[in-house]
Scaffold this active site. Structure first.
Site, PDB file in Angstrom:
ATOM      1  CB  SER A 103      -0.952  -0.047   1.197  1.00  0.00           C
ATOM      2  OG  SER A 103      -1.920   0.959   1.129  1.00  0.00           O
ATOM      3  CG  ASP A 265      -6.204  -3.500  -3.799  1.00  0.00           C
ATOM      4  OD1 ASP A 265      -6.854  -2.437  -3.735  1.00  0.00           O
ATOM      5  OD2 ASP A 265      -5.014  -3.587  -3.413  1.00  0.00           O
ATOM      6  CG  HIS A 286      -5.430  -2.673   0.049  1.00  0.00           C
ATOM      7  ND1 HIS A 286      -4.586  -2.367  -0.997  1.00  0.00           N
ATOM      8  CD2 HIS A 286      -5.026  -1.898   1.091  1.00  0.00           C
ATOM      9  CE1 HIS A 286      -3.721  -1.452  -0.615  1.00  0.00           C
ATOM     10  NE2 HIS A 286      -3.951  -1.154   0.654  1.00  0.00           N
TER      11      HIS A 286
END
Length: 319
Positions: A103, A265, A286
């Site tokens: 991320s 995601d 994610h």
């Protein structure tokens, strides 16, 4: 038929023995795992990268987990990571590290590789916010600066950030939820990429340079760039409390895939995650990308195995 079964068993056993060899993940340089937005290294032994460091170490890898601000600008997080990289190198005796960021950890790792390429062998971005997140864009479209909802949202995120850092032993680290949220927007991400373009694709959804060569003190240094992500939102009934909200956020930010919405995601569009050599897009969201929550991911998908395979990839590349 029995002979074919015996051959299949022998082949599968050989593969498993190879994949579980004691040096399968033994990279030349240490691996450093870098957490994302609202992340941490571990809280009372509970890892952000759930059971991933342990799996990598089992077969030879030297692994460190960074502890940086859970919310802050990419540059500040990057400077924190740079100092930790120097500490990890001193501890290990190595000359470089392999950075793996999830991320916001993706651009954070890219910052270090850009300003200190002599210390970095590779950067791997997993669900990385490399060209911005439409979720962050959505937040600012609904809650512009100066509005009550913006202030309230930033305050709540700030408290969550401080709690996560306190529980993980990083209470001295500065938090800046506004800086973090803005850093994840498309506008700020593209501005960041102009300063630190290494590995970023120049096309909308292509690949970036897999290897970038930089010269420091008349010595050339290669940094290898990789990325992968997910595009499946609801993956396990055991993760319904996470997957369902991700699905809802995805519909608001990216639209429905049935109506031409962007593949994502749950937090980042697939194309936005691309960096360097794109390894693949997998059946995960994610949160699954870091083997959360508690390893509950899609059926027949082992997230730690993806990390192990990548460590072996780095090893075979001489990294």
């Amino acid at each position: 038929m029995k002979r074919l079964m015996m051959i299949a068993i022998m082949l599968s056993t050989t593969f498993l023995n190879y994949a579980n060899a004691t040096n399968y993940t033994e990279t030349k340089y240490p691996i450093v795992l870098v957490h994302g937005f609202l992340g941490f290294d571990d809280i009372q032994g509970y890892d952000y990268f759930y059971k991933i460091a342990q799996k990598l170490r089992q077969d030879g890898a030297t692994v460190f987990t960074a502890q940086i601000s859970s919310t802050n600008t990419t540059e500040i997080r990057g400077e924190q990571l740079l100092q930790q990289v120097k500490q990890f190198l001193a501890l290990s005796g190595a000359s470089k590290v392999n950075l793996i960021g999830h991320s916001h950890g993706g651009p954070t790792s890219r910052y270090v590789a850009s300003v200190a390429p002599e210390l970095v062998a590779s950067v791997t971005s997993i669900g990385g916010v490399n060209k911005g997140s439409k979720v962050a864009d959505l937040f600012y479209s609904v809650a512009p600066d100066g509005t009550l909802i913006n202030t309230a949202g930033a305050t709540i995120i700030g408290y969550i950030s401080k709690i996560a850092q306190f529980l993980s032993g990083g209470s001295s680290l500065p938090v800046d939820p506004v800086g973090a949220l803005k850093a994840l927007t498309t506008y700020k991400s593209l501005a960041f990429n102009k300063k630190y373009p290494e590995g970023v694709p120049t096309t909308a959804c292509g690949e970036g340079d897999p290897v970038v060569i930089s010269t420091v003190n008349n010595v050339q240094h290669k940094v290898y760039y990789y990325s992968w992500t997910g595009n499946r939102l609801v993956t396990s009934p055991k993760d319904a409390l996470i997957d369902v909200p991700l699905k809802a956020v995805s519909l608001l930010a990216f639209g429905s895939s049935w109506l031409g919405g962007e593949d994502n995601d749950g937090m980042v569009g697939v194309c936005s995650t691309h960096l360097g050599k794109v390894i693949g897009t997998y059946r995960m969201n994610h949160v699954d990308e870091i083997n959360q929550v508690l390893g509950h991911t899609a059926l027949f998908l082992s997230v730690p195995s993806l990390y192990r395979q990548h460590a072996n990839r780095l090893k075979l590349q001489g990294l």
